[in-house]
Design a protein around this motif. Sequence first.
Motif, PDB file in Angstrom:
ATOM      1  N   GLY A   1       0.806  -1.208   0.000  1.00 56.79           N
ATOM      2  CA  GLY A   1       0.000   0.000   0.000  1.00 56.79           C
ATOM      3  C   GLY A   1       0.844   1.265   0.000  1.00 56.79           C
ATOM      4  O   GLY A   1       0.529   2.238  -0.689  1.00 56.79           O
ATOM      5  N   HIS A   2       1.941   1.252   0.747  1.00 57.46           N
ATOM      6  CA  HIS A   2       2.820   2.424   0.785  1.00 57.46           C
ATOM      7  C   HIS A   2       3.521   2.626  -0.564  1.00 57.46           C
ATOM      8  O   HIS A   2       3.756   3.761  -0.978  1.00 57.46           O
ATOM      9  CB  HIS A   2       3.839   2.280   1.907  1.00 57.46           C
ATOM     10  N   ARG A   3       3.826   1.525  -1.251  1.00 56.30           N
ATOM     11  CA  ARG A   3       4.427   1.656  -2.582  1.00 56.30           C
ATOM     12  C   ARG A   3       3.401   2.206  -3.583  1.00 56.30           C
ATOM     13  O   ARG A   3       3.763   2.950  -4.497  1.00 56.30           O
ATOM     14  CB  ARG A   3       4.993   0.320  -3.067  1.00 56.30           C
ATOM     15  N   ILE A   4       2.130   1.840  -3.387  1.00 55.37           N
ATOM     16  CA  ILE A   4       1.081   2.412  -4.233  1.00 55.37           C
ATOM     17  C   ILE A   4       0.987   3.920  -4.022  1.00 55.37           C
ATOM     18  O   ILE A   4       0.876   4.697  -4.974  1.00 55.37           O
ATOM     19  CB  ILE A   4      -0.275   1.734  -3.945  1.00 55.37           C
ATOM     20  N   ILE A   5       1.063   4.348  -2.771  1.00 54.26           N
ATOM     21  CA  ILE A   5       1.053   5.790  -2.468  1.00 54.26           C
ATOM     22  C   ILE A   5       2.216   6.489  -3.164  1.00 54.26           C
ATOM     23  O   ILE A   5       2.056   7.563  -3.766  1.00 54.26           O
ATOM     24  CB  ILE A   5       1.111   6.031  -0.949  1.00 54.26           C
ATOM     25  N   SER A   6       3.397   5.898  -3.105  1.00 53.84           N
ATOM     26  CA  SER A   6       4.578   6.488  -3.770  1.00 53.84           C
ATOM     27  C   SER A   6       4.357   6.587  -5.266  1.00 53.84           C
ATOM     28  O   SER A   6       4.751   7.584  -5.903  1.00 53.84           O
ATOM     29  CB  SER A   6       5.823   5.645  -3.477  1.00 53.84           C
ATOM     30  N   GLU A   7       3.730   5.558  -5.835  1.00 52.18           N
ATOM     31  CA  GLU A   7       3.437   5.582  -7.267  1.00 52.18           C
ATOM     32  C   GLU A   7       2.456   6.710  -7.595  1.00 52.18           C
ATOM     33  O   GLU A   7       2.631   7.442  -8.567  1.00 52.18           O
ATOM     34  CB  GLU A   7       2.866   4.230  -7.695  1.00 52.18           C
ATOM     35  N   LEU A   8       1.435   6.880  -6.779  1.00 57.28           N
ATOM     36  CA  LEU A   8       0.428   7.906  -7.034  1.00 57.28           C
ATOM     37  C   LEU A   8       1.008   9.310  -6.919  1.00 57.28           C
ATOM     38  O   LEU A   8       0.566  10.228  -7.610  1.00 57.28           O
ATOM     39  CB  LEU A   8      -0.740   7.751  -6.054  1.00 57.28           C
ATOM     40  N   LEU A   9       1.985   9.473  -6.032  1.00 56.06           N
ATOM     41  CA  LEU A   9       2.555  10.798  -5.798  1.00 56.06           C
ATOM     42  C   LEU A   9       3.779  11.069  -6.661  1.00 56.06           C
ATOM     43  O   LEU A   9       4.402  12.132  -6.532  1.00 56.06           O
ATOM     44  CB  LEU A   9       2.928  10.949  -4.319  1.00 56.06           C
ATOM     45  N   HIS A  10       4.123  10.135  -7.526  1.00 55.76           N
ATOM     46  CA  HIS A  10       5.343  10.269  -8.324  1.00 55.76           C
ATOM     47  C   HIS A  10       5.360  11.564  -9.120  1.00 55.76           C
ATOM     48  O   HIS A  10       6.354  12.294  -9.128  1.00 55.76           O
ATOM     49  CB  HIS A  10       5.483   9.070  -9.257  1.00 55.76           C
ATOM     50  N   ASP A  11       4.271  11.869  -9.807  1.00 58.74           N
ATOM     51  CA  ASP A  11       4.200  13.082 -10.631  1.00 58.74           C
ATOM     52  C   ASP A  11       3.184  14.092 -10.130  1.00 58.74           C
ATOM     53  O   ASP A  11       2.926  15.091 -10.794  1.00 58.74           O
ATOM     54  CB  ASP A  11       3.876  12.701 -12.081  1.00 58.74           C
ATOM     55  N   ARG A  12       2.589  13.810  -8.957  1.00 56.47           N
ATOM     56  CA  ARG A  12       1.605  14.720  -8.361  1.00 56.47           C
ATOM     57  C   ARG A  12       0.517  15.115  -9.364  1.00 56.47           C
ATOM     58  O   ARG A  12       0.265  16.303  -9.618  1.00 56.47           O
ATOM     59  CB  ARG A  12       2.291  15.978  -7.818  1.00 56.47           C
ATOM     60  N   ALA A  13      -0.113  14.107  -9.953  1.00 61.16           N
ATOM     61  CA  ALA A  13      -1.183  14.375 -10.914  1.00 61.16           C
ATOM     62  C   ALA A  13      -2.300  15.165 -10.248  1.00 61.16           C
ATOM     63  O   ALA A  13      -2.544  15.050  -9.040  1.00 61.16           O
ATOM     64  CB  ALA A  13      -1.727  13.064 -11.481  1.00 61.16           C
ATOM     65  N   ASP A  14      -2.988  15.975 -11.026  1.00 60.34           N
ATOM     66  CA  ASP A  14      -4.061  16.814 -10.489  1.00 60.34           C
ATOM     67  C   ASP A  14      -5.323  16.012 -10.194  1.00 60.34           C
ATOM     68  O   ASP A  14      -6.090  16.358  -9.292  1.00 60.34           O
ATOM     69  CB  ASP A  14      -4.382  17.929 -11.484  1.00 60.34           C
ATOM     70  N   ILE A  15      -5.556  14.946 -10.959  1.00 61.99           N
ATOM     71  CA  ILE A  15      -6.709  14.069 -10.766  1.00 61.99           C
ATOM     72  C   ILE A  15      -6.213  12.630 -10.777  1.00 61.99           C
ATOM     73  O   ILE A  15      -5.429  12.239 -11.650  1.00 61.99           O
ATOM     74  CB  ILE A  15      -7.758  14.267 -11.880  1.00 61.99           C
ATOM     75  N   ILE A  16      -6.660  11.836  -9.811  1.00 61.98           N
ATOM     76  CA  ILE A  16      -6.248  10.443  -9.702  1.00 61.98           C
ATOM     77  C   ILE A  16      -7.492   9.567  -9.666  1.00 61.98           C
ATOM     78  O   ILE A  16      -8.311   9.678  -8.753  1.00 61.98           O
ATOM     79  CB  ILE A  16      -5.404  10.199  -8.433  1.00 61.98           C
ATOM     80  N   CYS A  17      -7.642   8.697 -10.669  1.00 61.07           N
ATOM     81  CA  CYS A  17      -8.781   7.781 -10.742  1.00 61.07           C
ATOM     82  C   CYS A  17      -8.292   6.372 -10.442  1.00 61.07           C
ATOM     83  O   CYS A  17      -7.399   5.860 -11.131  1.00 61.07           O
ATOM     84  CB  CYS A  17      -9.417   7.829 -12.126  1.00 61.07           C
ATOM     85  N   LEU A  18      -8.875   5.744  -9.427  1.00 58.88           N
ATOM     86  CA  LEU A  18      -8.426   4.433  -8.982  1.00 58.88           C
ATOM     87  C   LEU A  18      -9.560   3.419  -9.052  1.00 58.88           C
ATOM     88  O   LEU A  18     -10.725   3.757  -8.826  1.00 58.88           O
ATOM     89  CB  LEU A  18      -7.895   4.503  -7.549  1.00 58.88           C
ATOM     90  N   GLN A  19      -9.184   2.171  -9.337  1.00 61.57           N
ATOM     91  CA  GLN A  19     -10.123   1.058  -9.291  1.00 61.57           C
ATOM     92  C   GLN A  19      -9.620   0.036  -8.265  1.00 61.57           C
ATOM     93  O   GLN A  19      -8.432  -0.022  -7.964  1.00 61.57           O
ATOM     94  CB  GLN A  19     -10.259   0.395 -10.664  1.00 61.57           C
TER      95      GLN A  19
END
Length: 349
Positions: free
Chosen positions: A57-75
């Motif tokens: 889960g923490h690695r997923i967080i790092s992946e999501l914050l890699h480029d600081r996208a303005d919108i994040i859609c997750l499934q």
Amino acid sequence: MSVRHGIPDKRLDMVPRKLGFRFSLISYNILSQTLLNNHSHLYTNCNPKDLEWPGRGHRIISELLHDRADIICLQEVESEHLQSLYRPRLARYGYECLYKKKTGYKIDGCAIFYRSKLFRVLECKGVEFNRTDVSQILNRDNVGIIAVLKPKVQTRSKSSQLVIANTHLIFNPKRCDIKLAQLELFLSELNQISLIDHEHIGAKCCHHPTILCGDLNSAPDSGVSKFIINPTAFRDGVEDRNERLVVSDEDRCIEDSPRNDDVTEKIPVDAPNHSFMFKSVYPTQNKEGTPYVSTFSNCIVDYIFYTPKLRLESYRELLTVDELREIGPIPNSEFPSDHLTLEAKFTLE
């Protein structure tokens, strides 16, 4: 070391910022931990440490914050992990969350995170696909979520609203009929929300700028993908709609609800329609003709589609089928899910 550091953006012709509002968007099936645990036989070739929670889960967080996208859609976002990990951790970086949990006894759902300093929410709607009152084949607990966002910053863009639609269709390769029924229902709801007021119906484009993304569990040449891109051609081409998604023995997709698995129903000739003019962010293969993939399959099954009034500036390249095979089984220490991250940058014109 940042996750997926070696995968560059594919940059297109850039436009000056003054001509429109720029934003970036991620779509990512993060792999429900419960589904992973319940189907551990699919991940026997992975390092067990790479599958453990909460490390993954923490690695997923790092992946999501890699480029600081303005919108994040997750499934496949588990509601428990949404509250204990994703929502609080991403809130530290200025994200707020919209969430729709699957119906029935399912523990995961679809989420849209957005930068609260950049957008405000005008409308949000969760769409449930278990609708046997509409059709008997709409009997699965999949869902989608639609958000209407308005930029808070001053912009010269003509469009003042942005519609984001995120969904996850069933996996079952035999049931293209159900996937299309789910998609038709979702697009019907999306049409009502994104349609510009009646005074503009006669315009060439009568929808607000719209992005449709998610895990569609469908190949690029499937009826589902064809219907999104060109509904007229789909209706005219009454071919074999009872298609199968081509997957390898190492395929990591999981069927949530195996009801009626052995039943394949034909799609009626009077197939559904929609008035969106969607384009896909991602090409299906590279210049050498090698297919791109978004999970362990022979093709892409995750997508980002966009409509006119949105200009695609760049996107994060996916891996080819050969490159992913060289990397080996995922999740691993660098790729925390069994799907790859899709990311694109747009200008709202």
